[in-house]
Design an enzyme around this catalytic site. Structure first.
Site, PDB file in Angstrom:
ATOM      1  N   ARG A   1      40.693  34.215  54.938  1.00 48.85           N
ATOM      2  CA  ARG A   1      41.596  33.631  55.942  1.00 48.85           C
ATOM      3  C   ARG A   1      43.008  34.244  55.895  1.00 48.85           C
ATOM      4  O   ARG A   1      43.760  33.999  54.952  1.00 48.85           O
ATOM      5  CB  ARG A   1      41.665  32.130  55.690  1.00 48.85           C
ATOM      6  CG  ARG A   1      41.907  31.291  56.937  1.00 48.85           C
ATOM      7  CD  ARG A   1      41.719  29.836  56.586  1.00 48.85           C
ATOM      8  NE  ARG A   1      41.738  28.997  57.770  1.00 48.85           N
ATOM      9  CZ  ARG A   1      41.447  27.703  57.761  1.00 48.85           C
ATOM     10  NH1 ARG A   1      41.118  27.095  56.636  1.00 48.85           N
ATOM     11  NH2 ARG A   1      41.487  26.993  58.863  1.00 48.85           N
TER      12      ARG A   1
ATOM     13  N   GLU B   1      43.211  31.214  61.488  1.00 49.85           N
ATOM     14  CA  GLU B   1      43.986  31.777  60.388  1.00 49.85           C
ATOM     15  C   GLU B   1      45.486  31.505  60.420  1.00 49.85           C
ATOM     16  O   GLU B   1      46.084  31.262  59.365  1.00 49.85           O
ATOM     17  CB  GLU B   1      43.761  33.290  60.326  1.00 49.85           C
ATOM     18  CG  GLU B   1      42.349  33.636  59.931  1.00 49.85           C
ATOM     19  CD  GLU B   1      42.043  35.102  60.157  1.00 49.85           C
ATOM     20  OE1 GLU B   1      41.915  35.828  59.175  1.00 49.85           O
ATOM     21  OE2 GLU B   1      41.955  35.509  61.330  1.00 49.85           O
TER      22      GLU B   1
ATOM     23  N   GLU C   1      32.034  37.065  55.248  1.00 50.67           N
ATOM     24  CA  GLU C   1      32.099  38.073  56.307  1.00 50.67           C
ATOM     25  C   GLU C   1      31.289  39.290  55.870  1.00 50.67           C
ATOM     26  O   GLU C   1      30.514  39.838  56.635  1.00 50.67           O
ATOM     27  CB  GLU C   1      33.555  38.457  56.601  1.00 50.67           C
ATOM     28  CG  GLU C   1      33.652  39.442  57.777  1.00 50.67           C
ATOM     29  CD  GLU C   1      35.073  39.791  58.197  1.00 50.67           C
ATOM     30  OE1 GLU C   1      35.998  38.990  57.963  1.00 50.67           O
ATOM     31  OE2 GLU C   1      35.261  40.884  58.766  1.00 50.67           O
TER      32      GLU C   1
ATOM     33  N   ARG D   1      45.791  45.140  58.008  1.00 49.27           N
ATOM     34  CA  ARG D   1      46.403  43.915  58.538  1.00 49.27           C
ATOM     35  C   ARG D   1      47.665  43.542  57.758  1.00 49.27           C
ATOM     36  O   ARG D   1      48.595  42.947  58.302  1.00 49.27           O
ATOM     37  CB  ARG D   1      45.415  42.747  58.585  1.00 49.27           C
ATOM     38  CG  ARG D   1      45.872  41.636  59.529  1.00 49.27           C
ATOM     39  CD  ARG D   1      44.855  40.520  59.665  1.00 49.27           C
ATOM     40  NE  ARG D   1      43.952  40.658  60.788  1.00 49.27           N
ATOM     41  CZ  ARG D   1      44.234  40.352  62.055  1.00 49.27           C
ATOM     42  NH1 ARG D   1      45.434  39.885  62.377  1.00 49.27           N
ATOM     43  NH2 ARG D   1      43.340  40.498  63.008  1.00 49.27           N
TER      44      ARG D   1
ATOM     45  N   GLN E   1      28.657  34.948  57.820  1.00 45.70           N
ATOM     46  CA  GLN E   1      29.510  35.016  59.006  1.00 45.70           C
ATOM     47  C   GLN E   1      29.105  36.208  59.877  1.00 45.70           C
ATOM     48  O   GLN E   1      29.522  36.309  61.020  1.00 45.70           O
ATOM     49  CB  GLN E   1      30.983  35.194  58.602  1.00 45.70           C
ATOM     50  CG  GLN E   1      31.601  33.989  57.923  1.00 45.70           C
ATOM     51  CD  GLN E   1      32.999  34.272  57.389  1.00 45.70           C
ATOM     52  OE1 GLN E   1      33.233  34.116  56.199  1.00 45.70           O
ATOM     53  NE2 GLN E   1      33.924  34.702  58.239  1.00 45.70           N
TER      54      GLN E   1
HETATM   55  N1  LUZ Z   1      37.875  40.838  59.846  1.00 43.01           N
HETATM   56  C1  LUZ Z   1      37.842  42.090  60.305  1.00 43.01           C
HETATM   57  C2  LUZ Z   1      38.952  40.068  59.970  1.00 43.01           C
HETATM   58  O1  LUZ Z   1      36.837  42.775  60.135  1.00 43.01           O
HETATM   59  N2  LUZ Z   1      38.907  42.575  60.953  1.00 43.01           N
HETATM   60  C3  LUZ Z   1      40.030  41.866  61.145  1.00 43.01           C
HETATM   61  O2  LUZ Z   1      40.974  42.347  61.730  1.00 43.01           O
HETATM   62  C4  LUZ Z   1      40.067  40.566  60.618  1.00 43.01           C
HETATM   63  N3  LUZ Z   1      41.163  39.826  60.720  1.00 43.01           N
HETATM   64  C5  LUZ Z   1      41.188  38.619  60.209  1.00 43.01           C
HETATM   65  C6  LUZ Z   1      40.069  38.144  59.554  1.00 43.01           C
HETATM   66  N4  LUZ Z   1      38.966  38.853  59.448  1.00 43.01           N
HETATM   67 MO1  MOS Z   2      37.852  36.195  58.227  1.00 45.46          MO
HETATM   68  S1  MOS Z   2      39.237  36.359  56.788  1.00 45.46           S
HETATM   69  O1  MOS Z   2      36.303  36.316  57.810  1.00 45.46           O
HETATM   70  O2  MOS Z   2      38.380  35.768  59.654  1.00 45.46           O
END
Ligand code: LUZ
Ligand code: MOS
Length: 774
Positions: free
Chosen positions: A360, A730, A250, A328, A215
């Site tokens: 997610r 999400e 990610e 978060r 990602q």
């Molecule tokens: N990834 C990130 C995320 O690096 N920062 C975020 O605030 C976030 N929020 C949702 C999913 N991925």
């Molecule tokens: Mo994310 S939890 O890679 O938006």
């Protein structure tokens, strides 16, 4: 209603570009997906002589490496080389936020599955055989598997974070009702269909090209450069699409890409490294389990006056994205409610599990589960329905979130009231009441679940993207952005934007692979923000090109530029179609040496956040919605089904209704799975027990709700969203939290003595125990 909207064909009437695109567009990838023609990492044409890698990982969760004997593995015919930390020319360090994670273990191992070496051989089969021939001797150290144990031992990733609003201490004394409790929510396996993998090939002059299932192409590029000790321009990362990511790619697609590149660097030969499912499950992190405590204070009319929560996040053995995820959790700890006095604290606890990671919702769901638990507990103690508490505390226009942002264009009450009236909550409840009266062996439960989710990376500097748009001399178009297609349909949305602005058919537009040499320094495709950020950049680039083309057209047609419009592949003047076609216009623009390429940069305006004060305006906007979930529990067996999920969702003005509905349905199934059946299990030694699909149950076609209805709430949309079409990846996952409480209600209907439990997932075993608890 947008259920069952059939997407007849990719072609559409040109004079209705935007309208028909919006309604009939189907995911561009659907054709190649169903034919098995879509390309993933494993489908890359590999060069002759390509080597294959298999990772040798720790068979203990914590210990000192005393001795490793690679000699038998090395001697196996077909094994080319085994790489360890000693072969790292740059830094043996892949940590993104905090540099606390080695690529390969050095002297100590910190989790079961921690990479120690990469075996490279002529075939994957041989590399696997070689792995079995490695002898390792590890001296055990104490293993921590839970956040509570970590807290007791003072084992943390970083300093805790805390948000507060108002004066909660004083207010608790004035509350009519005060309740305290504990909750647990378990981790969750991403189970992307395409497992982690990468293919690295040497180009000339020490350049390496990596095809990665990531990602975050820029993370892969920068961390590879760091580990190899080379400049970033030596590393090119290319992504066609992912077979699912869900946050699991990610940050955690990086190590495998780096390893493949490291072997490629040394061998000057292509190397392919794809984890099989077992290796992937064991070596990668998951959603963070949370152990939390709360205290909630209510007035006599059920207003939540004060809320206090402490979240213990089981971060695993390294930071990975845990600090951002923890943040978060705090942002979403009050879900869709206005609470005037709040204090929340999150502690990222270091344990001997694989580093847990983005999934997610990114910590948001874990935070929301706690306040929903607190409300359910309060309702049960006071003797009212949870609904009664939820309803009087819903967020209103201009309410303040605990982090200082003022809520604007709030749809919390609108979606709630709409859900109640559209789906006729009185009848639903009456039916359930009647059913429960007339049935002893089956009981039904119902719950309402409101959601509010902030859109933007919480880390403000990450909210930017770029688009590079080429118009080729025949009038066809190629678009490169930072967006990674992972099944969410983002490429389709990018294509729609270009088709809309240029007013040309979609078969004239190609969305290129995501590549670091075409679009550099990008944020990962994450945070539900990919379509917004990259879409806005694409829109800007396309608009600039149109402005330029209008000048050319005005010169050709000798009319004022302001009277010109590009429509249906033609130039229109004052609403009248001219002789000049799109293709002819592009040809002339070429002859006039006008640039047919544009690069645009978009950075979300208005957002900011001050971490020293823990206040600011971190989100471009919020997404709202309300779900009504009903379940039937088999009171003999403890099994259950979800009869229906009825949702009023805030899409803003959806630009791709079929794609957005798909996101809602998928997220809902994933949320219900997390809350009810997906049970990650590690033993006390830190070994993953749920290490296959035989021991880890995810929702299948038989367990998803029988009846899912999603109604869009009518709003003006939000200009911060792309074409007013709000982020959708999400937020709907959190509707699934309602499934947990619907089950609680059904159990209570069977067993009035049941003491509500807040320990997710609510598996059939737990339901059965609850039905017969005293
Ligand atoms: N990834 C990130 C995320 O690096 N920062 C975020 O605030 C976030 N929020 C949702 C999913 N991925
Ligand atoms: Mo994310 S939890 O890679 O938006």
């Amino acid at each position: 209603m947008h259920k069952n909207k059939s997407n007849s064909d990719l072609d559409f009437k040109l004079n209705e570009v935007s309208i028909s695109l919006k309604q009939s567009i189907k995911n561009l990838d659907s054709h190649t997906h169903v034919r098995g023609e879509s390309l993933y990492v494993d489908d890359v044409n590999i060069r002759q002589g390509t080597f294959h890698g298999v990772v040798f990982d720790s068979p203990k969760a914590h210990g000192i490496i005393k001795h490793i004997d690679y000699s038998k593995a090395r001697a196996l015919e077909g094994v080319e080389r085994i790489f360890t930390y000693k072969d790292v020319p740059g830094k043996n360090q892949i940590g993104g936020i905090i540099p606390d994670e080695p690529l390969f273990a050095e002297n100590e191992v910190h989790f079961w599955g921690m990479p120690i070496a990469l075996i490279v051989a002529e075939s994957e089969f041989i590399a696997r055989q070689a792995r079995a021939l490695i002898d390792i001797n590890i001296e055990d150290l104490p293993v921590i598997t839970t956040a509570k144990q970590a807290k007791a031992k003072g084992s943390f990733i970083n300093a805790p974070r805390s948000f507060s609003l108002g004066d909660f201490k004083k207010v608790f004394n004035d509350c009519k009702y005060v309740f305290e409790g504990e909750t647990f929510s378990n981790g969750q396996e991403h189970l992307y269909i395409e497992s982690q993998g990468a293919y690295a090939e040497p180009l000339e002059n020490g350049t390496i090209k990596i095809t990665s299932s990531t990602q975050g192409p820029t993370s892969v590029q920068s961390i590879t450069a760091r580990v190899l000790g080379v400049a970033m321009h030596k590393i090119e990362v290319d992504v066609t699409r992912l077979g699912g990511g869900f946050g699991g790619k990610e940050d955690q697609a990086t190590p495998w890409a780096v390893m493949a590149a490291l072997a490629c660097y040394h061998l000057n030969q292509s190397v392919k490294l794809i984890l099989n499912r077992h290796d992937d499950l064991r070596m990668t992190g998951k959603r963070h389990p949370y152990e939390s405590t709360y205290k909630i204070g209510l007035s006599k009319d059920l207003k939540i006056m004060a809320y206090e929560a402490e979240f213990l996040q089981n971060s695993g053995a390294a930071a990975d994205l845990s600090p951002a995820i923890a943040e978060r959790t705090l942002f979403h700890s009050t879900n869709s409610y206005f609470v005037p006095n709040v204090t929340t604290k999150v502690i990222s606890c270091k344990t001997n599990l694989p580093p847990n990671t983005a999934f997610r919702g990114f910590g948001g769901p874990q935070g929301m589960f706690v306040i929903e638990s607190a409300i359910a507990k309060a309702a049960s103690e006071i003797g009212v329905s949870a609904r009664a508490i939820q309803e009087v505390n819903l967020l209103d226009e201009n309410d303040t979130f605990s982090y200082g942002q003022i809520a604007k264009k709030v749809e919390a009450k609108n979606t709630w009231d709409s859900a109640k009236s559209i789906f006729d909550i009185e009848t639903l409840e009456k039916d359930i009441e009647d059913f429960n009266k007339n049935n002893n062996s089956f009981k039904k439960g119902l719950t309402l679940m409101p959601i509010t989710f902030g859109i933007s990376f919480t880390n403000t500097p990450m909210n930017h993207a770029r688009a590079l748009v080429h118009i080729y001399l025949d009038g066809s178009v190629g678009i490169s952005t930072a967006a990674v297609e992972m099944g969410q349909g983002v490429n389709t949305k990018m294509m729609q934007i270009a088709a809309d602005v240029f007013s040309i058919p979609i078969d004239k537009i190609k969305i290129e692979t995501t590549n670091t040499t075409r679009v550099a320094n990008t944020s990962p495709s994450a945070a539900s923000s990919t379509a917004d950020l990259n879409g806005k950049a694409t829109l800007m680039a396309c608009n600039s090109l149109v402005e330029r083309l209008k000048i050319v057209a005005s010169e050709i047609l000798k009319v004022s530029k302001d009277t010109i419009e590009l429509k249906n592949e033609s130039v229109y003047v004052k609403g009248e179609k001219s002789e000049l076609t799109w293709t002819a216009l592009i040809s002339v623009a070429m002859l006039k040496r006008v640039a047919l390429t544009e690069n645009a940069h978009y950075a979300t305006p208005e957002i900011h956040f001050d971490k020293t004060k823990e206040k600011g305006h971190p989100f471009a906007y919020h997404v709202y919605g309300t779900a009504i979930i009903t379940t039937t529990v088999d009171c003999t067996r403890g099994t259950y089904e979800f009869d229906s999920v009825k949702i009023v969702h805030d899409y803003g003005k959806s630009m791709s209704e079929g794609i957005d509905l798909g996101q809602v349905e998928g997220a809902l199934a994933q949320g219900i799975g997390w809350m009810t059946m997906e049970e990650i299990a590690y033993n006390d030694e830190g070994r993953l027990l749920s290490n296959a699909l035989s021991t880890y149950k995810i929702p299948d076609i038989f367990s998803v709700p029988k009846d899912v209805e999603v109604i869009p709430v009518e709003t003006d949309g939000n200009d911060m969203a792309i074409l007013k079409s709000k982020a959708v990846g999400e937020p709907p996952l959190m509707y699934g939290i309602g499934a947990y409480f619907a089950l609680q209600n059904a159990i209570k209907a069977f067993n009035p003595k049941y003491d509500l439990k807040f320990h997710a997932p609510m598996t059939p075993e737990k339901v059965l125990m609850g039905l017969y608890s005293k």
